[in-house]
Design a protein around this motif. Structure first.
Motif, PDB file in Angstrom:
ATOM      1  N   ARG A   1       0.801  -1.232   0.000  1.00  0.00           N
ATOM      2  CA  ARG A   1       0.000   0.000   0.000  1.00  0.00           C
ATOM      3  C   ARG A   1       0.832   1.279   0.000  1.00  0.00           C
ATOM      4  O   ARG A   1       0.286   2.373  -0.201  1.00  0.00           O
ATOM      5  CB  ARG A   1      -0.927   0.041   1.226  1.00  0.00           C
ATOM      6  N   THR A   2       2.129   1.208   0.248  1.00  0.00           N
ATOM      7  CA  THR A   2       2.950   2.418   0.187  1.00  0.00           C
ATOM      8  C   THR A   2       2.790   3.043  -1.199  1.00  0.00           C
ATOM      9  O   THR A   2       2.924   2.365  -2.217  1.00  0.00           O
ATOM     10  CB  THR A   2       4.431   2.080   0.452  1.00  0.00           C
ATOM     11  N   LYS A   3       2.528   4.348  -1.225  1.00  0.00           N
ATOM     12  CA  LYS A   3       2.218   5.023  -2.489  1.00  0.00           C
ATOM     13  C   LYS A   3       3.318   6.007  -2.890  1.00  0.00           C
ATOM     14  O   LYS A   3       3.941   6.639  -2.036  1.00  0.00           O
ATOM     15  CB  LYS A   3       0.891   5.777  -2.382  1.00  0.00           C
ATOM     16  N   ALA A   4       3.504   6.128  -4.183  1.00  0.00           N
ATOM     17  CA  ALA A   4       4.351   7.172  -4.756  1.00  0.00           C
ATOM     18  C   ALA A   4       3.487   7.943  -5.751  1.00  0.00           C
ATOM     19  O   ALA A   4       2.982   7.372  -6.720  1.00  0.00           O
ATOM     20  CB  ALA A   4       5.568   6.579  -5.442  1.00  0.00           C
ATOM     21  N   VAL A   5       3.310   9.226  -5.495  1.00  0.00           N
ATOM     22  CA  VAL A   5       2.434  10.069  -6.319  1.00  0.00           C
ATOM     23  C   VAL A   5       3.287  11.059  -7.093  1.00  0.00           C
ATOM     24  O   VAL A   5       4.157  11.730  -6.524  1.00  0.00           O
ATOM     25  CB  VAL A   5       1.409  10.806  -5.432  1.00  0.00           C
ATOM     26  N   ARG A   6       3.028  11.155  -8.383  1.00  0.00           N
ATOM     27  CA  ARG A   6       3.790  12.073  -9.234  1.00  0.00           C
ATOM     28  C   ARG A   6       3.418  13.522  -8.925  1.00  0.00           C
ATOM     29  O   ARG A   6       2.248  13.872  -8.808  1.00  0.00           O
ATOM     30  CB  ARG A   6       3.496  11.760 -10.709  1.00  0.00           C
ATOM     31  N   ASP A   7       4.437  14.359  -8.783  1.00  0.00           N
ATOM     32  CA  ASP A   7       4.233  15.788  -8.563  1.00  0.00           C
ATOM     33  C   ASP A   7       5.256  16.532  -9.419  1.00  0.00           C
ATOM     34  O   ASP A   7       6.380  16.785  -8.986  1.00  0.00           O
ATOM     35  CB  ASP A   7       4.398  16.128  -7.084  1.00  0.00           C
ATOM     36  N   GLY A   8       4.883  16.857 -10.656  1.00  0.00           N
ATOM     37  CA  GLY A   8       5.814  17.480 -11.579  1.00  0.00           C
ATOM     38  C   GLY A   8       6.941  16.535 -11.928  1.00  0.00           C
ATOM     39  O   GLY A   8       6.714  15.415 -12.409  1.00  0.00           O
ATOM     40  N   ASP A   9       8.173  16.950 -11.681  1.00  0.00           N
ATOM     41  CA  ASP A   9       9.333  16.112 -11.963  1.00  0.00           C
ATOM     42  C   ASP A   9       9.745  15.274 -10.755  1.00  0.00           C
ATOM     43  O   ASP A   9      10.807  14.635 -10.781  1.00  0.00           O
ATOM     44  CB  ASP A   9      10.518  16.988 -12.392  1.00  0.00           C
ATOM     45  N   ASP A  10       8.919  15.287  -9.713  1.00  0.00           N
ATOM     46  CA  ASP A  10       9.223  14.547  -8.488  1.00  0.00           C
ATOM     47  C   ASP A  10       8.185  13.454  -8.241  1.00  0.00           C
ATOM     48  O   ASP A  10       7.121  13.407  -8.864  1.00  0.00           O
ATOM     49  CB  ASP A  10       9.238  15.484  -7.277  1.00  0.00           C
ATOM     50  N   TRP A  11       8.535  12.605  -7.275  1.00  0.00           N
ATOM     51  CA  TRP A  11       7.599  11.628  -6.710  1.00  0.00           C
ATOM     52  C   TRP A  11       7.546  11.864  -5.213  1.00  0.00           C
ATOM     53  O   TRP A  11       8.571  12.150  -4.589  1.00  0.00           O
ATOM     54  CB  TRP A  11       8.056  10.197  -6.981  1.00  0.00           C
ATOM     55  N   VAL A  12       6.354  11.727  -4.640  1.00  0.00           N
ATOM     56  CA  VAL A  12       6.179  11.875  -3.200  1.00  0.00           C
ATOM     57  C   VAL A  12       5.723  10.524  -2.648  1.00  0.00           C
ATOM     58  O   VAL A  12       4.660  10.013  -3.021  1.00  0.00           O
ATOM     59  CB  VAL A  12       5.150  12.973  -2.868  1.00  0.00           C
ATOM     60  N   ILE A  13       6.563   9.942  -1.778  1.00  0.00           N
ATOM     61  CA  ILE A  13       6.325   8.589  -1.258  1.00  0.00           C
ATOM     62  C   ILE A  13       5.779   8.669   0.160  1.00  0.00           C
ATOM     63  O   ILE A  13       6.335   9.363   1.016  1.00  0.00           O
ATOM     64  CB  ILE A  13       7.622   7.759  -1.277  1.00  0.00           C
ATOM     65  N   SER A  14       4.687   7.922   0.409  1.00  0.00           N
ATOM     66  CA  SER A  14       4.068   7.879   1.733  1.00  0.00           C
ATOM     67  C   SER A  14       3.664   6.445   2.058  1.00  0.00           C
ATOM     68  O   SER A  14       3.106   5.744   1.208  1.00  0.00           O
ATOM     69  CB  SER A  14       2.834   8.785   1.781  1.00  0.00           C
ATOM     70  N   GLY A  15       3.962   6.020   3.274  1.00  0.00           N
ATOM     71  CA  GLY A  15       3.598   4.673   3.695  1.00  0.00           C
ATOM     72  C   GLY A  15       4.618   4.117   4.667  1.00  0.00           C
ATOM     73  O   GLY A  15       5.533   4.824   5.115  1.00  0.00           O
ATOM     74  N   THR A  16       4.461   2.850   5.000  1.00  0.00           N
ATOM     75  CA  THR A  16       5.329   2.192   5.973  1.00  0.00           C
ATOM     76  C   THR A  16       5.790   0.846   5.444  1.00  0.00           C
ATOM     77  O   THR A  16       4.982   0.047   4.965  1.00  0.00           O
ATOM     78  CB  THR A  16       4.598   1.980   7.313  1.00  0.00           C
ATOM     79  N   LYS A  17       7.074   0.608   5.518  1.00  0.00           N
ATOM     80  CA  LYS A  17       7.662  -0.688   5.190  1.00  0.00           C
ATOM     81  C   LYS A  17       8.041  -1.405   6.481  1.00  0.00           C
ATOM     82  O   LYS A  17       8.366  -0.764   7.489  1.00  0.00           O
ATOM     83  CB  LYS A  17       8.895  -0.507   4.308  1.00  0.00           C
ATOM     84  N   ALA A  18       7.994  -2.724   6.456  1.00  0.00           N
ATOM     85  CA  ALA A  18       8.230  -3.505   7.677  1.00  0.00           C
ATOM     86  C   ALA A  18       9.300  -4.579   7.451  1.00  0.00           C
ATOM     87  O   ALA A  18       9.536  -5.003   6.324  1.00  0.00           O
ATOM     88  CB  ALA A  18       6.928  -4.153   8.140  1.00  0.00           C
ATOM     89  N   TRP A  19       9.911  -4.997   8.545  1.00  0.00           N
ATOM     90  CA  TRP A  19      10.901  -6.073   8.556  1.00  0.00           C
ATOM     91  C   TRP A  19      12.092  -5.730   7.662  1.00  0.00           C
ATOM     92  O   TRP A  19      12.595  -6.573   6.920  1.00  0.00           O
ATOM     93  CB  TRP A  19      10.278  -7.411   8.121  1.00  0.00           C
ATOM     94  N   ILE A  20      12.557  -4.494   7.750  1.00  0.00           N
ATOM     95  CA  ILE A  20      13.627  -4.030   6.876  1.00  0.00           C
ATOM     96  C   ILE A  20      14.982  -4.240   7.557  1.00  0.00           C
ATOM     97  O   ILE A  20      15.305  -3.588   8.552  1.00  0.00           O
ATOM     98  CB  ILE A  20      13.429  -2.544   6.501  1.00  0.00           C
ATOM     99  N   THR A  21      15.767  -5.161   7.017  1.00  0.00           N
ATOM    100  CA  THR A  21      17.137  -5.362   7.489  1.00  0.00           C
ATOM    101  C   THR A  21      17.955  -4.121   7.167  1.00  0.00           C
ATOM    102  O   THR A  21      17.887  -3.593   6.063  1.00  0.00           O
ATOM    103  CB  THR A  21      17.761  -6.589   6.811  1.00  0.00           C
ATOM    104  N   HIS A  22      18.699  -3.658   8.137  1.00  0.00           N
ATOM    105  CA  HIS A  22      19.483  -2.410   8.087  1.00  0.00           C
ATOM    106  C   HIS A  22      18.582  -1.182   8.188  1.00  0.00           C
ATOM    107  O   HIS A  22      19.033  -0.064   7.920  1.00  0.00           O
ATOM    108  CB  HIS A  22      20.339  -2.303   6.816  1.00  0.00           C
TER     109      HIS A  22
END
Length: 390
Positions: free
Chosen positions: A146-167
């Motif tokens: 469900r983590t989203k990346a929304v286009r905003d002009g020449d950028d992307w805006v990422i919102s959400g949570t990732k889990a069990w991330i090593t490092h």
């Protein structure tokens, strides 16, 4: 008692360069990793300085192109390096595997400009990576993330949570899979996110039964803005990129599992030949001799399988089924071998004075990460009988 790892494995290496490489790895392992492994794991200390040393030694980019700072090594060699490192300390071996997994997307799907801009620092510049696919509600069913990346002009805006991330929380860069389109696998895109990006934060590390020195944490993306130049591959190609990375990553986990199992067997053999009961070494008793023989056989079978899969990969042939088989067999073998090693040592095996109890706790996670072994069986069956018809 300090960790005792003989690692007298007879290697089948393709070149003199590869033999010299393994000799270097064994030297680093015995001098820099093994002496502190038990103490640092018990304290939950992440050995960032060891990863800096491995980077300086050219060991963090072994399977990648030397034009970008890699080592030009075939997977057949790279995986044996992982096995040696994992035998010394799984936090290090698995950490190198995860770092390699984190570089896969850019190395395989990035543009030449992206590769020139980022890969040299990632492969040999002291940076450490993390791979962000899983989420609190999207583990085995990665296509439902469900983590989203929304286009905003020449950028992307990422919102959400990732889990069990090593490092998680210590990485310098994150390879992130985020939703940019409709639900399902076709709406996912890959991004390369700097570890110091504004809006990126890590939760407190998980409290785990093993690998306490390796931080595993949720990563929160609160409107993280990155330029489109950090998008890897085409929009909607992310899930295919992720699956490709995981096929290779599963071989890394398989090699790490055999390293852990070999370390446990070495300790069990050492103990059984030195410990005396009833006037003779306990290794003289048939019950223990048969246990050791079974342990060694499982290790050799697992090593042969992961190397066979690696050679397919090196030859450019399909290897996804064999990677799943190797991950399944090797990690199940590691769990069985480490459990038996504790039994060989008896009461001593259950204490922290000997390394086998730690190896047993660490082996368990290898049956879970990068696709549980139940998922591996599904992958193998899909190759044999086609997808589920439901």
């Amino acid at each position: 008692m300090p960790d005792h790892i003989t690692q007298s494995v007879e290697r089948q290496l393709p070149t003199d360069e590869a033999r010299d490489l393994l000799s270097l790895v064994r030297d680093i392992a015995q001098r820099e990793i093994v002496p502190q492994a038990a103490e640092q794991e018990d304290a939950g200390r992440f050995p960032r300085e060891l990863f800096a040393l491995l980077s300086e030694s050219g060991l963090l980019g072994l399977p990648y192109d030397s034009a970008f700072g890699g080592g030009d090594q075939p997977y057949e060699v790279y995986l044996q390096v992982l096995e040696e490192l994992a035998a010394a300390r799984l936090t290090v071996g698995l950490g190198v595997s995860v770092h390699s997994l984190s570089c896969h997307a850019l190395a395989g799907y990035g543009t030449k400009e992206q590769q020139n801009d980022h890969l040299p620092a990632m492969l040999g510049g002291g940076l450490l990576g993390a791979y962000c696919l899983s989420e609190p509600a999207a583990g085995s069913d990665a296509a439902s993330l469900r983590t989203k990346a929304v286009r905003d002009g020449d950028d992307w805006v990422i919102s959400g949570t990732k889990a069990w991330i090593t490092h998680g929380g210590v990485a310098d860069f994150y390879t992130v899979l985020a939703r940019t389109g409709p639900d399902g696998a076709r709406g996912i895109t890959a991004f390369l996110v700097p570890g110091d990006a504004e809006g990126l934060s890590a939760a407190a590390p998980e409290k785990k039964m093993g690998m306490k020195g390796s931080p595993t944490a949720q990563i929160n993306f609160d409107g993280v803005r990155i330029p489109d130049s950090r998008r890897i591959g085409d929009e909607g190609q992310g899930f295919a990129i992720a699956l490709s990375a995981l096929d290779s990553g599963r071989l890394g986990i398989a090699a790490c599992a055999i390293g852990v199992a070999q370390a446990a067997l070495d300790e069990a053999v050492r103990y059984a030949t030195e410990r005396r009961q009833f006037g003779r070494p306990i290794a003289d008793f048939q019950g223990l001799r048969f246990m050791l023989a079974d342990m060694a056989t499982q290790i050799e079978a697992g090593r042969a399988l992961y190397l066979s899969a690696a050679r397919l990969r090196d030859a450019g042939r399909p290897f996804a089924k064999q990677a799943a088989m190797a991950k399944l067999l090797c990690t199940d073998a590691a769990m069985k071998v480490t459990t038996d090693a504790v039994q060989v040592l008896g009461g001593y095996g259950y204490t922290a004075d000997f390394p086998v109890e730690r190896l047993m706790r660490e082996a368990k996670v290898l049956q879970i990460v990068e696709g549980t072994n139940q998922i591996q069986r599904m992958v193998i069956a899909r190759h044999l009988a086609g997808p589920d018809s439901r």
